[in-house]
Design a protein around this motif. Sequence first.
Motif, PDB file in Angstrom:
ATOM      1  N   LEU A 115       1.187   5.973  19.711  1.00  0.00           N
ATOM      2  CA  LEU A 115       0.843   6.406  18.353  1.00  0.00           C
ATOM      3  C   LEU A 115       2.079   6.827  17.569  1.00  0.00           C
ATOM      4  O   LEU A 115       2.066   6.809  16.336  1.00  0.00           O
ATOM      5  CB  LEU A 115      -0.172   7.549  18.403  1.00  0.00           C
ATOM      6  N   ASP A 116       3.152   7.223  18.264  1.00  0.00           N
ATOM      7  CA  ASP A 116       4.405   7.529  17.573  1.00  0.00           C
ATOM      8  C   ASP A 116       4.764   6.400  16.612  1.00  0.00           C
ATOM      9  O   ASP A 116       5.067   6.627  15.436  1.00  0.00           O
ATOM     10  CB  ASP A 116       5.553   7.672  18.585  1.00  0.00           C
ATOM     11  N   THR A 117       4.750   5.173  17.123  1.00  0.00           N
ATOM     12  CA  THR A 117       5.149   4.013  16.328  1.00  0.00           C
ATOM     13  C   THR A 117       4.106   3.655  15.290  1.00  0.00           C
ATOM     14  O   THR A 117       4.436   3.246  14.174  1.00  0.00           O
ATOM     15  CB  THR A 117       5.391   2.793  17.245  1.00  0.00           C
ATOM     16  N   VAL A 118       2.846   3.794  15.660  1.00  0.00           N
ATOM     17  CA  VAL A 118       1.767   3.518  14.701  1.00  0.00           C
ATOM     18  C   VAL A 118       1.913   4.429  13.489  1.00  0.00           C
ATOM     19  O   VAL A 118       1.762   3.995  12.339  1.00  0.00           O
ATOM     20  CB  VAL A 118       0.387   3.703  15.368  1.00  0.00           C
ATOM     21  N   PHE A 119       2.238   5.699  13.720  1.00  0.00           N
ATOM     22  CA  PHE A 119       2.434   6.638  12.610  1.00  0.00           C
ATOM     23  C   PHE A 119       3.645   6.255  11.771  1.00  0.00           C
ATOM     24  O   PHE A 119       3.636   6.422  10.549  1.00  0.00           O
ATOM     25  CB  PHE A 119       2.598   8.068  13.142  1.00  0.00           C
ATOM     26  N   PHE A 120       4.701   5.737  12.406  1.00  0.00           N
ATOM     27  CA  PHE A 120       5.837   5.208  11.647  1.00  0.00           C
ATOM     28  C   PHE A 120       5.363   4.171  10.641  1.00  0.00           C
ATOM     29  O   PHE A 120       5.703   4.213   9.460  1.00  0.00           O
ATOM     30  CB  PHE A 120       6.821   4.517  12.589  1.00  0.00           C
ATOM     31  N   VAL A 121       4.589   3.208  11.141  1.00  0.00           N
ATOM     32  CA  VAL A 121       4.150   2.081  10.314  1.00  0.00           C
ATOM     33  C   VAL A 121       3.250   2.563   9.183  1.00  0.00           C
ATOM     34  O   VAL A 121       3.411   2.149   8.027  1.00  0.00           O
ATOM     35  CB  VAL A 121       3.421   1.033  11.183  1.00  0.00           C
ATOM     36  N   ARG A 153       3.176   5.377   7.799  1.00  0.00           N
ATOM     37  CA  ARG A 153       3.942   6.189   6.845  1.00  0.00           C
ATOM     38  C   ARG A 153       5.067   5.387   6.205  1.00  0.00           C
ATOM     39  O   ARG A 153       5.898   5.931   5.487  1.00  0.00           O
ATOM     40  CB  ARG A 153       4.499   7.419   7.556  1.00  0.00           C
ATOM     41  N   LYS A 154       5.110   4.066   6.528  1.00  0.00           N
ATOM     42  CA  LYS A 154       6.111   3.155   5.980  1.00  0.00           C
ATOM     43  C   LYS A 154       7.529   3.595   6.326  1.00  0.00           C
ATOM     44  O   LYS A 154       8.446   3.496   5.514  1.00  0.00           O
ATOM     45  CB  LYS A 154       5.926   2.974   4.466  1.00  0.00           C
ATOM     46  N   LYS A 155       7.700   4.068   7.553  1.00  0.00           N
ATOM     47  CA  LYS A 155       9.017   4.433   8.081  1.00  0.00           C
ATOM     48  C   LYS A 155       9.521   3.287   8.968  1.00  0.00           C
ATOM     49  O   LYS A 155       9.902   3.481  10.121  1.00  0.00           O
ATOM     50  CB  LYS A 155       8.927   5.726   8.895  1.00  0.00           C
ATOM     51  N   LYS A 196       0.384  14.451   7.622  1.00  0.00           N
ATOM     52  CA  LYS A 196       0.942  15.719   8.107  1.00  0.00           C
ATOM     53  C   LYS A 196      -0.027  16.485   8.999  1.00  0.00           C
ATOM     54  O   LYS A 196       0.358  16.994  10.061  1.00  0.00           O
ATOM     55  CB  LYS A 196       1.385  16.580   6.932  1.00  0.00           C
ATOM     56  N   GLY A 197      -1.269  16.579   8.572  1.00  0.00           N
ATOM     57  CA  GLY A 197      -2.253  17.296   9.387  1.00  0.00           C
ATOM     58  C   GLY A 197      -2.477  16.627  10.727  1.00  0.00           C
ATOM     59  O   GLY A 197      -2.538  17.289  11.777  1.00  0.00           O
ATOM     60  N   ILE A 198      -2.582  15.296  10.704  1.00  0.00           N
ATOM     61  CA  ILE A 198      -2.776  14.539  11.946  1.00  0.00           C
ATOM     62  C   ILE A 198      -1.564  14.687  12.858  1.00  0.00           C
ATOM     63  O   ILE A 198      -1.704  14.846  14.081  1.00  0.00           O
ATOM     64  CB  ILE A 198      -3.028  13.049  11.625  1.00  0.00           C
ATOM     65  N   LEU A 199      -0.365  14.676  12.266  1.00  0.00           N
ATOM     66  CA  LEU A 199       0.848  14.794  13.067  1.00  0.00           C
ATOM     67  C   LEU A 199       0.956  16.153  13.749  1.00  0.00           C
ATOM     68  O   LEU A 199       1.440  16.254  14.880  1.00  0.00           O
ATOM     69  CB  LEU A 199       2.078  14.554  12.195  1.00  0.00           C
ATOM     70  N   ARG A 248       0.837  -1.203   0.000  1.00  0.00           N
ATOM     71  CA  ARG A 248       0.000   0.000   0.000  1.00  0.00           C
ATOM     72  C   ARG A 248       0.867   1.247   0.000  1.00  0.00           C
ATOM     73  O   ARG A 248       2.008   1.226   0.462  1.00  0.00           O
ATOM     74  CB  ARG A 248      -0.906   0.006   1.227  1.00  0.00           C
ATOM     75  N   LYS A 249       0.301   2.315  -0.460  1.00  0.00           N
ATOM     76  CA  LYS A 249       0.994   3.597  -0.456  1.00  0.00           C
ATOM     77  C   LYS A 249       1.020   4.153   0.964  1.00  0.00           C
ATOM     78  O   LYS A 249       0.060   4.019   1.716  1.00  0.00           O
ATOM     79  CB  LYS A 249       0.265   4.569  -1.389  1.00  0.00           C
ATOM     80  N   ALA A 250       2.134   4.762   1.315  1.00  0.00           N
ATOM     81  CA  ALA A 250       2.258   5.359   2.653  1.00  0.00           C
ATOM     82  C   ALA A 250       1.217   6.455   2.844  1.00  0.00           C
ATOM     83  O   ALA A 250       0.914   7.222   1.922  1.00  0.00           O
ATOM     84  CB  ALA A 250       3.659   5.929   2.831  1.00  0.00           C
ATOM     85  N   PHE A 251       0.659   6.526   4.050  1.00  0.00           N
ATOM     86  CA  PHE A 251      -0.328   7.544   4.357  1.00  0.00           C
ATOM     87  C   PHE A 251       0.345   8.904   4.537  1.00  0.00           C
ATOM     88  O   PHE A 251       1.435   9.016   5.099  1.00  0.00           O
ATOM     89  CB  PHE A 251      -1.076   7.189   5.646  1.00  0.00           C
TER      90      PHE A 251
END
Length: 293
Positions: free
Chosen positions: A129-135, A137-139, A65-68, A59-62
């Motif tokens: 959520l830090d880590t969830v956002f990593f995943v 965003r495919k980081k 930016k706004g959520i962050l 899948r494409k990374a989400f």
Amino acid sequence: MEINSIKTSALLMYDGFIQNADARTENWLLMSSPVLQSIIIMAYIFFVTSLGPRLMENRKAFDLKGILVVYNFGVVALSLYMCYEFFMSGWGTGYSFHCDLVDYSESPQAVRMAATCWLYYFSKFIEMLDTVFFVLRKKNSQVTFLHVYHHSIMPFTWWFGVRFSAGGMGTFHAVLNCVVHVIMYTYYGLTALGPKYQKYLWWKKYLTTIQLIQFVMVTTHISQYFFLHDCQYQFPIFIYIIGLYGLIFLFLFLNFWYHAYTKGKRLPKVLQAQTWAHHSNGVMNGHANHKDD
């Protein structure tokens, strides 16, 4: 029959253990037993290390930016509030910064401190959520062992802190951590706003220094216990845990400092930047998580 005996013995041991817990926090959210929080933590580990990366593989990374921006500045606001509550419930209104005992009374100030400890504990689940956002965003390269370990061990150990020792000298590291999070998440929030805010981020290089100061202060403060005469802190086990935790991260950050700012100084500027980024992703509590590509 033997299995039933083991279960009975385990339940008896747990009952004996929990009898020493703080009755004030017994009915608060997640506080009745460590089982539910353990399930949440295991689900978090499974998602960020296995399920999440598999789901995102094709899948494409989400674009978050706004959520962050909202998330980071939300954590800043929460950290500021916790700083204020810790200050008003003890650290600015009577604590000596030496042998401060836990007040288990029903006084408004003692209950306020216990409630602040619980809020700090709960904030550790929000920070997952830090880590969830990593995943999302495919980081995945930033989902290091140290990062996941930090975000898992903090809520787990703090359940015992809130349940048994909500206050006193064992909460000093939480106060400092809230102060540091105000600074760090402000940085991440400004970063998430985009390139036009880069000019306001000149203080990025000082983040590691701030972290080092934090762990030096935590280790120094908690080490007093071993030199104070007749300090009757109710649960010394937490002193040992905090001291060990402070030392581990102090050494990790000193190692980062050495590689990034001593050895790195011998490298060309481009490689210095790459060295800094590599180590910050793995060491800085996993928090260098909202940098734009």
